[in-house]
Design a protein around this motif. Structure first.
Motif, PDB file in Angstrom:
ATOM      1  N   VAL A 149       0.855  -1.188   0.000  1.00  0.00           N
ATOM      2  CA  VAL A 149       0.000   0.000   0.000  1.00  0.00           C
ATOM      3  C   VAL A 149       0.890   1.236   0.000  1.00  0.00           C
ATOM      4  N   GLN A 165       0.998   5.637  -1.121  1.00  0.00           N
ATOM      5  CA  GLN A 165       0.138   6.808  -1.335  1.00  0.00           C
ATOM      6  C   GLN A 165      -0.289   6.910  -2.789  1.00  0.00           C
ATOM      7  N   ARG A 167      -0.589   4.530  -5.001  1.00  0.00           N
ATOM      8  CA  ARG A 167      -1.546   3.483  -5.365  1.00  0.00           C
ATOM      9  C   ARG A 167      -2.934   3.813  -4.848  1.00  0.00           C
ATOM     10  N   VAL A 168      -3.024   4.305  -3.609  1.00  0.00           N
ATOM     11  CA  VAL A 168      -4.332   4.682  -3.048  1.00  0.00           C
ATOM     12  C   VAL A 168      -4.932   5.829  -3.848  1.00  0.00           C
ATOM     13  N   ILE A 193     -12.883   3.126   2.118  1.00  0.00           N
ATOM     14  CA  ILE A 193     -11.718   2.337   2.533  1.00  0.00           C
ATOM     15  C   ILE A 193     -11.827   0.912   2.004  1.00  0.00           C
ATOM     16  N   VAL A 224     -11.439   0.732  -1.877  1.00  0.00           N
ATOM     17  CA  VAL A 224     -10.050   1.031  -2.236  1.00  0.00           C
ATOM     18  C   VAL A 224      -9.162  -0.171  -1.899  1.00  0.00           C
ATOM     19  N   GLN A 225      -9.406  -0.790  -0.736  1.00  0.00           N
ATOM     20  CA  GLN A 225      -8.665  -2.013  -0.386  1.00  0.00           C
ATOM     21  C   GLN A 225      -8.908  -3.097  -1.428  1.00  0.00           C
ATOM     22  N   ILE A 271      -6.937  -2.317  -4.537  1.00  0.00           N
ATOM     23  CA  ILE A 271      -5.498  -2.541  -4.361  1.00  0.00           C
ATOM     24  C   ILE A 271      -5.202  -4.029  -4.241  1.00  0.00           C
ATOM     25  N   VAL A 286      -4.568   2.557   4.512  1.00  0.00           N
ATOM     26  CA  VAL A 286      -5.443   2.987   3.408  1.00  0.00           C
ATOM     27  C   VAL A 286      -6.246   4.210   3.812  1.00  0.00           C
ATOM     28  N   TYR A 340      -4.021   7.465   3.722  1.00  0.00           N
ATOM     29  CA  TYR A 340      -3.769   7.954   2.359  1.00  0.00           C
ATOM     30  C   TYR A 340      -5.054   8.434   1.700  1.00  0.00           C
ATOM     31  N   LEU A 341      -6.183   7.770   1.987  1.00  0.00           N
ATOM     32  CA  LEU A 341      -7.455   8.185   1.404  1.00  0.00           C
ATOM     33  C   LEU A 341      -7.876   9.549   1.953  1.00  0.00           C
ATOM     34  N   TRP A 391      -5.947  12.038   0.083  1.00  0.00           N
ATOM     35  CA  TRP A 391      -6.493  12.223  -1.272  1.00  0.00           C
ATOM     36  C   TRP A 391      -7.730  13.108  -1.226  1.00  0.00           C
TER      37      TRP A 391
END
Length: 215
Positions: free
Chosen positions: A6, A8, A10-11, A27, A30-31, A34, A42, A45-46, A49
């Motif tokens: 994981v 930043q 990629r998230v 979350i 997004v998991q 990924i 996650v 970083y989310l 974003w």
């Protein structure tokens, strides 16, 4: 199976792709995009974003007639609001703030619980790895001990055989020593007897050498 890495970037990539598809990035999805990852990582970083996302989006320019119409509707809306409606709105806002605060509290508690569970899982994984390493070391130590015991038993057998050989040599040496003592005793006795005989013979010889007296 290797854990998904994981990052930043990629998230951000998955969150933007979900947004472009018209799906709100959460979350969980997004998991899923990924292929795994820590809940807390996650989420961190989310959140980053989401803070940066409005800055990345270009403002939508509405046509002037639409802007004028919206402003007119806004004025009409605020004109329709009276004191009672304002109080109801304020009460609704207060109730909403309380609900949001309660939900946020539950969310914080859930995140803390998830963080504890992840820490406990990591600790359990580390403990399992430590136990596995200790088991491998114990097996290796047991094998080394077995080899040492086998070598010691072989050495003990060699020493036992050598002891038996030394015992035989000692018995033979003792027998030789006894025989030599007996031979020395016999030679000594013979020498003594020879000395006595020599003395006797010497006496006789001396007597024979003496002149005889006249008859």
């Amino acid at each position: 199976m290797a854990k998904a890495v994981v990052t930043q970037a990629r998230v951000f990539e998955v969150a933007q792709a979900l947004t472009d598809q018209g799906t709100a990035p959460t979350i969980l999805n997004v998991q899923e995009g990924i292929g795994g990852g820590s809940y807390t990582t996650v989420k961190r970083y989310l959140d980053q974003w989401r803070e940066a996302a409005p800055k990345q989006r270009q403002p939508v320019e509405l046509p002037e007639p639409a802007v004028a119409r919206l402003m007119s509707l806004g004025r009409e809306f605020w004109g329709l609001l009276d004191e009672q409606a304002g109080q109801q709105v304020e009460a609704l806002r207060a109730s909403t703030r309380e609900e949001v605060a309660a939900i946020q509290t539950q969310l914080d508690q859930a995140e803390q619980a998830i963080g504890r569970l992840e820490a406990e899982r990591e600790q359990a994984d580390n403990h399992a790895a430590t136990q596995e390493q200790a088991l491998r070391e114990a097996v290796a130590a047991r094998a080394a001990q077995t080899e040492r015991m086998a070598a010691a038993e072989a050495k003990a057998g060699e020493l036992a055989a050598r002891v038996e050989d030394l015992k035989g040599e000692l018995e033979r040496a003792h027998a030789r020593q006894t025989a030599e003592r007996e031979a020395v005793t016999a030679a000594r006795a013979e020498a003594q007897a020879a000395a006595v005989e020599a003395a006797r013979l010497q006496g006789e010889l001396t007597a024979l050498k003496k002149p005889r007296s006249s008859a």
